[in-house]
Design a protein around this motif. Structure first.
Motif, PDB file in Angstrom:
ATOM      1  N   PHE A 155     -42.453-113.953  23.868  1.00  0.00           N
ATOM      2  CA  PHE A 155     -43.425-113.001  24.402  1.00  0.00           C
ATOM      3  C   PHE A 155     -44.446-112.557  23.345  1.00  0.00           C
ATOM      4  O   PHE A 155     -45.146-111.568  23.533  1.00  0.00           O
ATOM      5  N   ALA A 156     -44.536-113.311  22.244  1.00  0.00           N
ATOM      6  CA  ALA A 156     -45.463-112.936  21.171  1.00  0.00           C
ATOM      7  C   ALA A 156     -46.915-113.122  21.583  1.00  0.00           C
ATOM      8  O   ALA A 156     -47.797-112.423  21.084  1.00  0.00           O
ATOM      9  N   THR A 157     -47.182-114.048  22.482  1.00  0.00           N
ATOM     10  CA  THR A 157     -48.566-114.333  22.879  1.00  0.00           C
ATOM     11  C   THR A 157     -48.838-114.038  24.352  1.00  0.00           C
ATOM     12  O   THR A 157     -49.902-114.404  24.859  1.00  0.00           O
ATOM     13  N   ARG A 158     -47.906-113.420  25.013  1.00  0.00           N
ATOM     14  CA  ARG A 158     -48.159-113.058  26.417  1.00  0.00           C
ATOM     15  C   ARG A 158     -47.530-111.699  26.705  1.00  0.00           C
ATOM     16  O   ARG A 158     -46.474-111.357  26.171  1.00  0.00           O
ATOM     17  N   PHE A 159     -48.205-110.937  27.520  1.00  0.00           N
ATOM     18  CA  PHE A 159     -47.770-109.576  27.831  1.00  0.00           C
ATOM     19  C   PHE A 159     -47.120-109.533  29.203  1.00  0.00           C
ATOM     20  O   PHE A 159     -47.728-109.936  30.201  1.00  0.00           O
ATOM     21  N   GLU A 160     -45.880-109.077  29.234  1.00  0.00           N
ATOM     22  CA  GLU A 160     -45.171-108.834  30.491  1.00  0.00           C
ATOM     23  C   GLU A 160     -44.536-107.456  30.394  1.00  0.00           C
ATOM     24  O   GLU A 160     -43.779-107.175  29.468  1.00  0.00           O
ATOM     25  N   LEU A 161     -44.856-106.614  31.346  1.00  0.00           N
ATOM     26  CA  LEU A 161     -44.449-105.212  31.282  1.00  0.00           C
ATOM     27  C   LEU A 161     -42.940-105.055  31.169  1.00  0.00           C
ATOM     28  O   LEU A 161     -42.454-104.167  30.463  1.00  0.00           O
ATOM     29  N   PHE A 162     -42.197-105.931  31.858  1.00  0.00           N
ATOM     30  CA  PHE A 162     -40.742-105.807  31.881  1.00  0.00           C
ATOM     31  C   PHE A 162     -40.058-106.849  31.000  1.00  0.00           C
ATOM     32  O   PHE A 162     -38.936-107.274  31.283  1.00  0.00           O
ATOM     33  N   ALA A 163     -40.735-107.257  29.937  1.00  0.00           N
ATOM     34  CA  ALA A 163     -40.134-108.202  28.993  1.00  0.00           C
ATOM     35  C   ALA A 163     -38.932-107.551  28.306  1.00  0.00           C
ATOM     36  O   ALA A 163     -38.946-106.339  28.028  1.00  0.00           O
ATOM     37  N   PRO A 164     -37.896-108.315  28.016  1.00  0.00           N
ATOM     38  CA  PRO A 164     -36.694-107.731  27.399  1.00  0.00           C
ATOM     39  C   PRO A 164     -36.966-107.209  25.989  1.00  0.00           C
ATOM     40  O   PRO A 164     -37.728-107.815  25.225  1.00  0.00           O
ATOM     41  N   LEU A 165     -36.354-106.090  25.668  1.00  0.00           N
ATOM     42  CA  LEU A 165     -36.482-105.501  24.341  1.00  0.00           C
ATOM     43  C   LEU A 165     -35.356-105.998  23.440  1.00  0.00           C
ATOM     44  O   LEU A 165     -34.261-106.286  23.900  1.00  0.00           O
ATOM     45  N   THR A 166     -35.644-106.101  22.155  1.00  0.00           N
ATOM     46  CA  THR A 166     -34.642-106.550  21.204  1.00  0.00           C
ATOM     47  C   THR A 166     -34.967-106.028  19.807  1.00  0.00           C
ATOM     48  O   THR A 166     -36.137-105.815  19.476  1.00  0.00           O
ATOM     49  N   LEU A 167     -33.926-105.802  19.019  1.00  0.00           N
ATOM     50  CA  LEU A 167     -34.085-105.442  17.604  1.00  0.00           C
ATOM     51  C   LEU A 167     -33.663-106.589  16.698  1.00  0.00           C
ATOM     52  O   LEU A 167     -33.573-106.432  15.481  1.00  0.00           O
ATOM     53  N   GLU A 168     -33.438-107.756  17.315  1.00  0.00           N
ATOM     54  CA  GLU A 168     -32.972-108.909  16.552  1.00  0.00           C
ATOM     55  C   GLU A 168     -34.002-109.366  15.527  1.00  0.00           C
ATOM     56  O   GLU A 168     -33.642-109.875  14.457  1.00  0.00           O
ATOM     57  N   ASN A 169     -35.279-109.181  15.838  1.00  0.00           N
ATOM     58  CA  ASN A 169     -36.320-109.593  14.897  1.00  0.00           C
ATOM     59  C   ASN A 169     -36.214-108.829  13.580  1.00  0.00           C
ATOM     60  O   ASN A 169     -36.418-109.406  12.497  1.00  0.00           O
ATOM     61  N   PHE A 170     -35.905-107.544  13.642  1.00  0.00           N
ATOM     62  CA  PHE A 170     -35.746-106.750  12.427  1.00  0.00           C
ATOM     63  C   PHE A 170     -34.525-107.218  11.634  1.00  0.00           C
ATOM     64  O   PHE A 170     -34.576-107.305  10.410  1.00  0.00           O
ATOM     65  N   VAL A 171     -33.449-107.514  12.342  1.00  0.00           N
ATOM     66  CA  VAL A 171     -32.235-107.998  11.668  1.00  0.00           C
ATOM     67  C   VAL A 171     -32.500-109.339  10.983  1.00  0.00           C
ATOM     68  O   VAL A 171     -32.119-109.551   9.816  1.00  0.00           O
ATOM     69  N   ASN A 172     -33.157-110.244  11.701  1.00  0.00           N
ATOM     70  CA  ASN A 172     -33.450-111.562  11.128  1.00  0.00           C
ATOM     71  C   ASN A 172     -34.386-111.453   9.929  1.00  0.00           C
ATOM     72  O   ASN A 172     -34.211-112.153   8.923  1.00  0.00           O
ATOM     73  N   ALA A 173     -35.376-110.568  10.016  1.00  0.00           N
ATOM     74  CA  ALA A 173     -36.308-110.391   8.898  1.00  0.00           C
ATOM     75  C   ALA A 173     -35.595-109.814   7.678  1.00  0.00           C
ATOM     76  O   ALA A 173     -35.802-110.268   6.547  1.00  0.00           O
ATOM     77  N   TRP A 174     -34.740-108.826   7.900  1.00  0.00           N
ATOM     78  CA  TRP A 174     -34.010-108.199   6.789  1.00  0.00           C
ATOM     79  C   TRP A 174     -33.086-109.191   6.101  1.00  0.00           C
ATOM     80  O   TRP A 174     -32.952-109.179   4.875  1.00  0.00           O
ATOM     81  N   ASN A 175     -32.463-110.079   6.887  1.00  0.00           N
ATOM     82  CA  ASN A 175     -31.515-111.053   6.334  1.00  0.00           C
ATOM     83  C   ASN A 175     -32.211-112.270   5.727  1.00  0.00           C
ATOM     84  O   ASN A 175     -31.592-113.008   4.947  1.00  0.00           O
ATOM     85  N   ALA A 176     -33.481-112.476   6.064  1.00  0.00           N
ATOM     86  CA  ALA A 176     -34.180-113.675   5.593  1.00  0.00           C
ATOM     87  C   ALA A 176     -34.744-113.530   4.188  1.00  0.00           C
ATOM     88  O   ALA A 176     -35.087-114.526   3.553  1.00  0.00           O
ATOM     89  N   ALA A 177     -34.839-112.324   3.700  1.00  0.00           N
ATOM     90  CA  ALA A 177     -35.398-112.084   2.364  1.00  0.00           C
ATOM     91  C   ALA A 177     -34.736-110.850   1.769  1.00  0.00           C
ATOM     92  O   ALA A 177     -34.235-109.989   2.501  1.00  0.00           O
TER      93      ALA A 177
END
Length: 271
Positions: A39-61
């Motif tokens: 959903f990075a390039t398209r907007f959908e009002l009811f797209a699922p929310l997640t905090l996984e991106n923050f976890v992956n970013a923190w663990n990647a560096a």
């Protein structure tokens, strides 16, 4: 419509336009950071929310190390600036000595010199001192701040001389007068200048990029740049999550201290 009403309308429209230009990239960063990559390039009002991106970013560096380095850096610079700028401003504000006008003009001249012009000379100096790839090398060129000296000098000159004389009658020396009289009355200025200094050096990128080579010394801005330039491809959701993590402390601090920040500069206005 009268001319004054038209001016107000144009000012309002211009302010809203500038606010949107500033706010929309932040909205996009938040959107991509809390939603899956699909959903990075398209907007959908009811797209699922997640905090996984923050976890992956923190663990990647090693962001924990980057945050620690930035905290140590801005603390080191701020303490050094407070000490040197306070002593210099006090001398310029309350003492008369030969060449004081010329010296203060040289301080003001520093405001006209862009730091990027001195990168080569600063790098040669840090190399001569054996400080390359250290936090001290990042901070030392910024310890003496012409803006800080000027701002505190103008604040100290607004302090009534009667307070100074009364303290001296009681037997206080110059440093005691500075500590007991001038510094307490200049607290709003210190707060305003401190917020500006921390914000600037937390976001500083070019000089830390040049003078650091290892994870142990990289601040968060350089670490984020290295993290975002990996060759495995670009995942904007993770990159924006990392960006929000690095800029989040400044955004939170500004929201918490916005009123104090504005009031401090109003009280410490240049006179």
């Amino acid at each position: 419509m009268s001319q004054s009403a038209l001016d107000r309308w144009l000012n309002t429209v211009g302010a809203w336009a500038l606010a949107l230009l500033w706010f929309l990239p932040l909205v996009y960063a938040v959107w991509t950071a809390i939603h899956p990559g699909a959903f990075a390039t398209r907007f959908e009002l009811f797209a699922p929310l997640t905090l996984e991106n923050f976890v992956n970013a923190w663990n990647a560096a090693p962001f924990a190390r980057y945050f620690l380095n930035s905290f140590l850096l801005v603390t080191f610079i701020l303490i050094g600036q407070f000490v040197l700028c306070t002593l210099a401003a006090y001398a310029f504000a309350r003492f008369t000595f030969p060449g004081s006008g010329v010296l203060f003009a040289l301080v003001l001249l520093q405001l006209l010199v862009m730091p990027d012009i001195l990168i080569v000379e600063n790098y040669a100096t840090m190399r001569m001192l054996g400080l390359i790839d250290t936090i001290a090398a990042i901070g030392l060129p910024y310890i003496a701040s012409g803006f800080g000296i000027f701002l505190l000098r103008q604040t100290f000159k607004t302090v009534p001389k009667e307070l100074d004389e009364a303290a001296r009658v009681e037997g206080a020396g110059p440093l005691t007068v500075l500590w007991r009289v001038y510094i307490p009355l200049a607290k709003p200025t210190y707060l305003a200048y401190g917020l500006v200094s921390v914000s600037h050096h937390w976001n500083n990128f070019l000089w830390p990029l040049i003078v650091t080579n290892s994870v142990e010394t990289r601040p968060v801005t350089v670490g984020l740049s290295v993290f975002a330039s990996v060759d495995q491809g670009i995942d904007w959701s993770i990159i924006n999550a990392a960006t929000l993590m690095t800029s989040g402390p400044l955004l939170i601090a500004f929201m918490l201290f916005q009123r104090q920040f504005v009031q401090s500069f109003m009280r410490a206005g240049i006179r």
